[in-house]
Write a protein that holds these residues in place. Structure first.
Motif: not given
Lengths: 362, 497, 161
Positions: B269-292
């Motif tokens: 299903g394609s509805s999970i795609i954007d969440w997985v990508n958002y999760g990955i970008v947050v997870q792999t970023s060094k500075d998370k303070s500005q997410f959200g």
């Protein structure tokens, strides 16, 4: 005032004419200025939806009075919402029709819980048939269909909605095959991929899907066709599937293995299920109590439509090798339902509820 | 192959076909902007016109719609915090805070640039992997698909921030909401009683609109003023957004690939795609303070992925006749009208057609994103209009959009109920994205777990694919935790100001 | 009562988690009657949910009085007062108003009336703007309805005619 008197006179003449049963003018005018809404209780894109839309596209032109025909997908609850709307909440005047699949007809026939469609109160307008073919993976280690009973390994069969596969389940039942049902697949396409991947050992597809998608697997040596479900003629005898005339049908295979024709309750159930599913892959239903003029107008419309070369060209790809059922041939749909005894229905309901937990209306 | 590629471009360059492509893009942009409507709706709209149409023109029309929707649905997501269609939910997370800061134009610029590159990479990927597609798709059996749903659920951890218990509880609540309706492996309806509407379970569109759109509308009205805070100056800068995207080349590339890949696997299903990508970008970023709070990377990642996925979902559709999304199911129906049989033989016998599809996808992406870019500057100004003038428009459109879902009064009742739920969650610090993820994956997790067990007993646990995906999720989680810790050490106060 | 309301708004999270706990218990209890295939998943999930909800209640008890720490997940930054909650509920009421109007008079008239009502009653906007917006929205809905072939609910008004 004059107009009114004239209208009355015409009306009386028409009434008296129709009373003596000769020329009847009103089927020609019944649909003039009206529109017909075709309820399709499935989401857009499937085989039945495409059939319904094909009819919707051409029927309006040919029905006397040229009504506007609108196809509308009323989805929800696996087709229940749209079917119930048609059954309960529309006027019985011929301006609303229903496109059903064979399996929806089967659900109504067996009385699935929540479905309030009574096929006895409906009449078919036009229908299209489609056959099914069952194949087995070569891993099962048999080289001809007759050896089915010796198949090795875990005989997994993908289950979607069990009623949606009933023709294949009842055929396996006839061979008394000890297969392992794997529920959870979301459609026949899903089970086909799983079959291709080797997850499933036995798989039934519609004949066109078999020809385009399973035959390549057979050529690769991964699968072997077992039998076509086949058709049943008016006298209850098995007939070959016109799209795969060379393939043995399930009842013939049974005869070859056991040396006698199939009989008993399972065979009766097979004879009830198969014609209903396969003759009505797509069915356009009308309410049985709509005005006779409307019925007649629709009948005329269908006859003209099936003779229209443009329709024939467009329908060729969608019917995938089968002939449209119209006119007097439509009678066989209701005949096959009438032929099924209450015991057969009870047997099918019992089988579905004990094996798969399907719930029915009381 | 090259000859077919060029030949296909010539086929498509016919004026009528190009006109149809443009018409498709226009319809796609319209249904994409309107919340609650999506590609399925747009395609269903043109279906009656396909009978008797030139197949190439019809395909250009449909692909035009499919390609434009994931670009255009960014508008409501960024400007109003309303998920425009089920594919752009995660864009809300950072796009909307950017609009609040007066950077709507920048967010849109970044999103559309990412969409365009992502879409083109998707089309390219479709071309490049055509020969290997079949074995890859066939490698994903039920056990592997189950592991992928677990990988998706592991994103809940990173999306819960400092409140892991609340986040996981929200995800579990989503899983519970997902069990309403027909059970995937038994012919039984759960928690539905005799209410037929619930037989299909809750609708994702209604849930997403309720959780995100209604609370935002209510809060904006309650707070007063405009969406964007005037303090931050007028919102220009879509060029800056485009530059942001170009500066994050690697990010765009990585998330386009992930988008194509997940779209590629039938049954996810394609509805999970954007969440997985958002999760990955947050997870792999060094500075998370500005997410959200308006990190442009949180816009770029899901937007590259959701346009790229269209290339991915076409693959199972064309090769196996198994739709990767509900819009693709409709595309299959259209192929049937044209008498085109999906299957591997398309690649040998009708390569022209495959390349027409790919070219349509690429061109529609370019046109769609360019039109959106041109629209973005004037539309972004809406965020400076006092919100109560916009509110009735938005409320009416959201409600009428939600009504199109099944056209049942319960659509609107549940929309309101989920609105209250989302508002309360917002007030109590219970993160909403995990609930949505749990809901999306609930049926898939249940289905694939049962199927794995039924097919292989417990032996499925040792399958190589299962082990690889398990290792991948563990690596992602550990990496996320380690980066988080090192970031906390370097900035002892965290991101709080 | 005067002390109860502020307490509720500041600690809404506790009753909310209790509510979720209630839902989980209901799901667990209801699912006992299902067949095995339908039962197992909701049971496992609801059990996990019950444990998590209890853990969250315990955490809230241990950290009682402390304000929730903000981070990148979406804890609302708005004020946390009774008056604000009241306004929030008021605007949810306005959403319900549209749904009621929709079923009473159909979408196009409802849209026009809704703009009039919301902007004059709630926001006291200048009437010229209100009328212009109202007509504009009606036209927009009509055009969208035609172009996208949208279908509307059967309204009470159309039923009467």
């Amino acid at each position: 005032m004059k107009k009114w008197v004239k209208g009355l006179c015409v009306g009386m003449v028409a009434l008296s004419l129709s009373a003596i049963g000769s020329v009847q003018a009103s089927p020609e005018t019944y649909y003039a200025g009206k529109s017909i809404r075709i309820v399709i209780p499935f989401s857009p894109g499937g085989g039945t939806d495409t059939f319904g839309r094909l009819i919707g596209q051409y029927l309006g032109k040919h029905v006397p009075g040229s009504p506007t025909v609108i196809s509308e997908n009323v989805t929800g609850a696996g087709g229940l919402l749209g079917s119930n709307e048609f059954a309960e909440r529309v006027a019985h005047d011929g301006t609303t029709l229903l496109t059903a699949s064979g399996h929806l007809n089967l659900r109504a026939f067996l009385g699935l819980r929540g479905l309030r469609l009574d096929l006895n109160a409906l009449e078919p307008v036009v229908a299209a048939p489609m056959g099914h073919v069952t194949a087995i993976a070569t891993r099962a280690g048999i080289d001809k269909p007759e050896d089915l009973a010796q198949a090795k390994g875990r005989l997994t069969k993908g289950i979607t909605d069990p009623i949606g596969l009933l023709e294949s389940l009842i055929a396996l039942e006839m061979f008394d095959l000890n297969y392992r049902p794997v529920p959870g697949y979301s459609g026949r396409g899903d089970t086909r991929i799983a079959f291709e991947r080797g997850e499933l050992m036995i798989n039934t597809q519609s004949t066109p899907a078999y020809l385009s998608r399973v035959v390549p697997l057979i050529e690769e040596g991964k699968a072997m066709p077992l039998f076509a479900i086949g058709f049943i003629d008016a006298d209850g005898n098995p007939v070959r599937d016109p799209a795969v005339p060379d393939m043995i049908t399930a009842p013939e295979l049974y005869e070859r293995i056991h040396g006698e024709k199939p009989s008993g309750m399972v065979w009766e159930a097979f004879k009830a299920v198969v014609p209903l599913v396969q003759n009505t892959r797509g069915t356009l239903w009308m309410h049985g109590d709509i005005p006779d003029d409307a019925k007649e107008a629709l009948r005329i419309g269908v006859e003209r439509m099936v003779a229209d070369p443009e329709f024939i060209a467009a329908s060729e790809r969608i019917l995938e090798g089968y002939e449209i059922i119209h006119g007097d041939d439509l009678g066989q749909i209701k005949d096959s339902m009438a032929a099924a005894s209450p015991e057969v229905i009870a047997f099918l309901r019992e089988m579905l509820s004990t094996r798969f937990g399907t719930q029915f209306e009381d | 192959m090259l000859e077919a590629l060029i030949n296909a471009l010539w086929i498509l360059l016919d004026p009528f076909r190009m006109g149809m492509l443009f018409a498709g893009v226009a319809i796609g942009i319209l249904v994409g902007i309107l919340p609650g409507l999506g590609g399925l709706m747009g395609m269903a709209l043109v279906l009656p016109f396909l009978f008797g149409m030139d197949p190439y023109a019809g395909i250009a029309l449909l692909i035009g719609i499919a390609a434009a929707v994931p670009s255009a649905d960014t508008f409501p997501s960024v400007l109003m915090g309303i998920p425009g269609s089920s594919g752009s939910q995660a864009t809300v997370m950072d796009g909307y805070p950017m609009a609040r800061k007066g950077e709507a134009a920048r967010a849109l610029g970044a999103a559309f640039a990412a969409s365009m590159i992502g879409g083109l990479l998707g089309a390219l990927a479709l071309t490049a992997v055509v020969p290997f597609a079949r074995p890859i798709i066939l490698a994903f059996g039920s056990p592997e698909l189950f592991m992928l749903t677990l990988l998706g659920l592991s994103m809940v951890g990173v999306l819960s921030g400092n409140r892991p218990i609340k986040g996981i509880l929200a995800a579990v609540f989503g899983l519970v909401l997902g069990t309403v309706g027909g059970a995937p492996v038994a012919a039984e309806y759960r928690f539905a009683g005799d209410f037929l509407y619930l037989y299909d379970g809750f609708s994702l569109v209604i849930l997403a609109l309720g959780l995100f759109a209604l609370p935002e509308i209510v809060d904006l009205l309650a707070r007063g003023g405009a969406i964007a805070d005037k303090k931050h100056g007028l919102g220009s800068g879509w060029m800056r957004g485009v530059r942001d995207t170009l500066n994050h080349k690697w990010l765009v590339f990585r998330h386009s690939v992930i988008g194509v890949f997940i779209g590629f696997i039938p049954g996810m299903g394609s509805s999970i795609i954007d969440w997985v990508n958002y999760g990955i970008v947050v997870q792999t970023s060094k500075d998370k303070s500005q997410f959200g709070k308006g990190d442009v990377r949180g816009v770029i990642a899901p937007e590259s992925a959701n346009n790229a996925k269209e290339g991915g979902v076409l693959m199972p559709t064309l090769l196996f006749g198994v739709p990767g999304s509900s819009a693709m199911a409709l595309f299959l129906g259209a192929l049937m009208i044209f008498g085109i049989e999906p299957g591997p033989q398309l690649l040998t016998r009708e390569l022209d057609l495959v390349f027409v599809i790919i070219w349509s996808l690429a061109l529609a992406n370019i046109f769609g994103t360019l039109i959106c870019l041109l629209l973005s500057k004037p539309i972004a100004r809406l965020t400076f209009v006092p919100f109560h003038y916009l509110a009735p428009f938005i409320i009416v459109i959201v409600m009428l959009g939600a009504w199109q879902e099944t056209r049942h009064w319960a659509d609107l009742v549940f929309l309101l109920a989920f609105g209250v739920l989302g508002w309360v969650m917002k007030r109590t610090g219970m993160p909403r994205p995990p609930l949505l993820i749990g809901f999306i994956l609930s049926t898939l997790a249940e289905r694939y777990l049962w199927m794995s067990y039924n097919l292989y007993d417990w032996e499925w646990l040792y399958r190589p694919g299962v082990l690889i995906i398990a290792a991948l999720s563990i690596v992602l989680m550990v990496a996320g935790a380690r980066i988080k810790r090192s970031a906390q050490q370097s900035v002892p106060d965290g991101g709080e100001s | 009562m005067r002390r109860l309301l502020p307490w509720l708004t500041h600690h809404l999270q506790t009753p909310f988690v209790v509510l979720i706990l209630g839902v989980m218990v209901y799901v667990l209890w209801q699912s006992q009657s299902f067949s095995l295939g339908a039962r197992l998943f909701p049971q496992v999930v609801a059990s996990a949910g019950i444990l998590l909800a209890l853990a969250e209640l315990l955490r809230q008890f241990l950290r009682r009085g402390a304000r929730e720490e903000q981070d990148f997940t979406d804890l609302a930054s708005e004020e946390d007062s009774v008056a604000y909650y009241g306004r929030g509920m008021l605007f949810f009421g306005w959403l319900v108003v549209f749904v009621v109007l929709l079923f009473l008079v159909g979408p196009i008239i409802a849209a026009g009336m809704y703009v009039l009502l919301l902007l004059t009653v709630q926001f006291r906007s200048p009437w010229r703007v209100v009328v212009a917006l109202s007509l504009g929205l009606m036209a927009l809905i009509w055009v969208l309805g035609v172009v996208l072939q949208l279908r509307w609910p059967a309204s009470l008004l159309s039923g009467l005619i």
